[in-house]
Motif scaffolding. Sequence first.
Motif, PDB file in Angstrom:
ATOM      1  N   VAL A  87       0.846  -1.207   0.000  1.00 44.85           N
ATOM      2  CA  VAL A  87       0.000   0.000   0.000  1.00 44.85           C
ATOM      3  C   VAL A  87       0.879   1.254   0.000  1.00 44.85           C
ATOM      4  CG1 VAL A  87      -1.621   1.336   1.409  1.00 44.85           C
ATOM      5  CG2 VAL A  87      -2.034  -1.092   0.998  1.00 44.85           C
ATOM      6  N   GLU A  88       1.953   1.233   0.769  1.00 46.31           N
ATOM      7  CA  GLU A  88       2.846   2.395   0.818  1.00 46.31           C
ATOM      8  C   GLU A  88       3.549   2.617  -0.518  1.00 46.31           C
ATOM      9  OE1 GLU A  88       3.188   4.792   3.205  1.00 46.31           O
ATOM     10  OE2 GLU A  88       1.400   3.750   3.937  1.00 46.31           O
ATOM     11  N   VAL A  89       4.072   1.557  -1.110  1.00 42.96           N
ATOM     12  CA  VAL A  89       4.761   1.682  -2.399  1.00 42.96           C
ATOM     13  C   VAL A  89       3.773   2.100  -3.492  1.00 42.96           C
ATOM     14  CG1 VAL A  89       6.072   0.438  -4.168  1.00 42.96           C
ATOM     15  CG2 VAL A  89       6.599   0.085  -1.747  1.00 42.96           C
ATOM     16  N   MET A  90       2.537   1.635  -3.389  1.00 44.79           N
ATOM     17  CA  MET A  90       1.526   1.962  -4.407  1.00 44.79           C
ATOM     18  C   MET A  90       1.141   3.440  -4.401  1.00 44.79           C
ATOM     19  SD  MET A  90       0.953  -0.618  -6.332  1.00 44.79           S
ATOM     20  CE  MET A  90      -0.644  -0.331  -7.086  1.00 44.79           C
ATOM     21  N   LYS A  91       1.560   4.196  -3.422  1.00 45.59           N
ATOM     22  CA  LYS A  91       1.329   5.645  -3.443  1.00 45.59           C
ATOM     23  C   LYS A  91       2.074   6.295  -4.597  1.00 45.59           C
ATOM     24  CE  LYS A  91       0.258   6.015   1.449  1.00 45.59           C
ATOM     25  NZ  LYS A  91       0.701   6.491   2.778  1.00 45.59           N
ATOM     26  N   LEU A  92       3.052   5.576  -5.160  1.00 43.39           N
ATOM     27  CA  LEU A  92       3.812   6.052  -6.321  1.00 43.39           C
ATOM     28  C   LEU A  92       3.255   5.488  -7.624  1.00 43.39           C
ATOM     29  CD1 LEU A  92       7.377   5.498  -4.812  1.00 43.39           C
ATOM     30  CD2 LEU A  92       6.132   7.672  -5.007  1.00 43.39           C
ATOM     31  N   PHE A  93       2.066   4.917  -7.579  1.00 44.89           N
ATOM     32  CA  PHE A  93       1.493   4.206  -8.724  1.00 44.89           C
ATOM     33  C   PHE A  93       0.081   4.717  -8.989  1.00 44.89           C
ATOM     34  CE2 PHE A  93      -0.461   0.513 -10.827  1.00 44.89           C
ATOM     35  CZ  PHE A  93       0.505   0.214 -11.772  1.00 44.89           C
ATOM     36  N   GLU A  94      -0.226   4.914 -10.244  1.00 44.88           N
ATOM     37  CA  GLU A  94      -1.560   5.334 -10.665  1.00 44.88           C
ATOM     38  C   GLU A  94      -2.219   4.152 -11.350  1.00 44.88           C
ATOM     39  OE1 GLU A  94      -0.689   8.662 -13.201  1.00 44.88           O
ATOM     40  OE2 GLU A  94       0.048   9.885 -11.529  1.00 44.88           O
ATOM     41  N   GLY A  95      -3.042   3.437 -10.635  1.00 39.97           N
ATOM     42  CA  GLY A  95      -3.694   2.266 -11.204  1.00 39.97           C
ATOM     43  C   GLY A  95      -4.101   1.308 -10.107  1.00 39.97           C
ATOM     44  N   ARG A  96      -4.107   0.037 -10.451  1.00 42.04           N
ATOM     45  CA  ARG A  96      -4.546  -0.991  -9.522  1.00 42.04           C
ATOM     46  C   ARG A  96      -3.689  -2.235  -9.720  1.00 42.04           C
ATOM     47  NH1 ARG A  96      -9.209  -4.532 -11.815  1.00 42.04           N
ATOM     48  NH2 ARG A  96      -8.683  -4.613 -14.016  1.00 42.04           N
ATOM     49  N   PHE A  97      -3.817  -3.143  -8.769  1.00 41.95           N
ATOM     50  CA  PHE A  97      -3.217  -4.452  -8.977  1.00 41.95           C
ATOM     51  C   PHE A  97      -4.248  -5.503  -8.600  1.00 41.95           C
ATOM     52  CE2 PHE A  97      -2.135  -3.495  -4.607  1.00 41.95           C
ATOM     53  CZ  PHE A  97      -2.203  -4.697  -3.937  1.00 41.95           C
ATOM     54  N   TYR A  98      -4.162  -6.646  -9.260  1.00 35.58           N
ATOM     55  CA  TYR A  98      -5.079  -7.749  -9.010  1.00 35.58           C
ATOM     56  C   TYR A  98      -4.328  -9.045  -9.224  1.00 35.58           C
ATOM     57  CZ  TYR A  98      -5.486  -7.291 -14.086  1.00 35.58           C
ATOM     58  OH  TYR A  98      -5.206  -7.183 -15.426  1.00 35.58           O
ATOM     59  N   HIS A  99      -4.928 -10.141  -8.735  1.00 36.94           N
ATOM     60  CA  HIS A  99      -4.248 -11.438  -8.751  1.00 36.94           C
ATOM     61  C   HIS A  99      -4.976 -12.467  -9.612  1.00 36.94           C
ATOM     62  CE1 HIS A  99      -2.829  -9.501  -5.032  1.00 36.94           C
ATOM     63  NE2 HIS A  99      -1.702 -10.130  -5.312  1.00 36.94           N
ATOM     64  N   LEU A 100      -4.188 -13.361 -10.176  1.00 43.99           N
ATOM     65  CA  LEU A 100      -4.671 -14.514 -10.938  1.00 43.99           C
ATOM     66  C   LEU A 100      -3.902 -15.734 -10.458  1.00 43.99           C
ATOM     67  CD1 LEU A 100      -4.159 -12.900 -14.461  1.00 43.99           C
ATOM     68  CD2 LEU A 100      -6.313 -12.966 -13.200  1.00 43.99           C
ATOM     69  N   VAL A 101      -4.537 -16.879 -10.478  1.00 43.61           N
ATOM     70  CA  VAL A 101      -3.829 -18.141 -10.216  1.00 43.61           C
ATOM     71  C   VAL A 101      -3.946 -18.985 -11.477  1.00 43.61           C
ATOM     72  CG1 VAL A 101      -3.742 -20.248  -8.834  1.00 43.61           C
ATOM     73  CG2 VAL A 101      -4.242 -18.049  -7.729  1.00 43.61           C
ATOM     74  N   THR A 102      -2.792 -19.431 -11.968  1.00 39.37           N
ATOM     75  CA  THR A 102      -2.774 -20.194 -13.217  1.00 39.37           C
ATOM     76  C   THR A 102      -1.980 -21.486 -13.030  1.00 39.37           C
ATOM     77  OG1 THR A 102      -0.789 -19.027 -13.988  1.00 39.37           O
ATOM     78  CG2 THR A 102      -2.925 -18.122 -14.657  1.00 39.37           C
ATOM     79  N   GLU A 103      -2.261 -22.414 -13.931  1.00 38.89           N
ATOM     80  CA  GLU A 103      -1.512 -23.661 -14.025  1.00 38.89           C
ATOM     81  C   GLU A 103      -0.983 -23.744 -15.438  1.00 38.89           C
ATOM     82  OE1 GLU A 103      -2.158 -28.331 -12.855  1.00 38.89           O
ATOM     83  OE2 GLU A 103      -3.892 -27.147 -13.387  1.00 38.89           O
ATOM     84  N   ALA A 104       0.313 -23.910 -15.588  1.00 37.43           N
ATOM     85  CA  ALA A 104       0.934 -23.870 -16.902  1.00 37.43           C
ATOM     86  C   ALA A 104       1.192 -25.261 -17.471  1.00 37.43           C
ATOM     87  CB  ALA A 104       2.269 -23.112 -16.842  1.00 37.43           C
ATOM     88  N   THR A 105       1.153 -25.332 -18.778  1.00 38.26           N
ATOM     89  CA  THR A 105       1.642 -26.479 -19.514  1.00 38.26           C
ATOM     90  C   THR A 105       2.877 -25.998 -20.268  1.00 38.26           C
ATOM     91  OG1 THR A 105      -0.597 -27.347 -19.807  1.00 38.26           O
ATOM     92  CG2 THR A 105       1.103 -28.147 -21.323  1.00 38.26           C
TER      93      THR A 105
END
Length: 113
Positions: A87-105
């Motif tokens: 949250v503190e580092v994101m003060k330098l960021f204009e946008g959002r972050f979100y998560h995904l969980v994937t399984e690769a082949t």
Amino acid sequence: MLTRTAIYEGRVTPGHEEEFFRRVRDELEPLWRRFPNVTEVRVQRLRSADPDARPIAMILEMDFPDQAAIDACLASSIRPESHSATVEVMKLFEGRFYHLVTEATVLPPAGST
């Protein structure tokens, strides 16, 4: 193997790019590497993109052996500490972050032996 990916969609506040990525390296990466059950951590800083691509500044990938390992990671005492620092580092960021969980082949290139 499962990968939990954080997509940082947006842009670093202009003029703060070096500070943002320095703080990611110095403050966030050590926390991410301490998560239980994580087998690999990759921090990817965008270098180029297609003209019509969504604005992605950074991608964080963490590999885990299975969903139970991810669940244990998310329940760990490191998570609130990591979230607070993020949250503190994101003060330098204009946008959002979100998560995904994937399984690769994983596929070898055609013609490889």
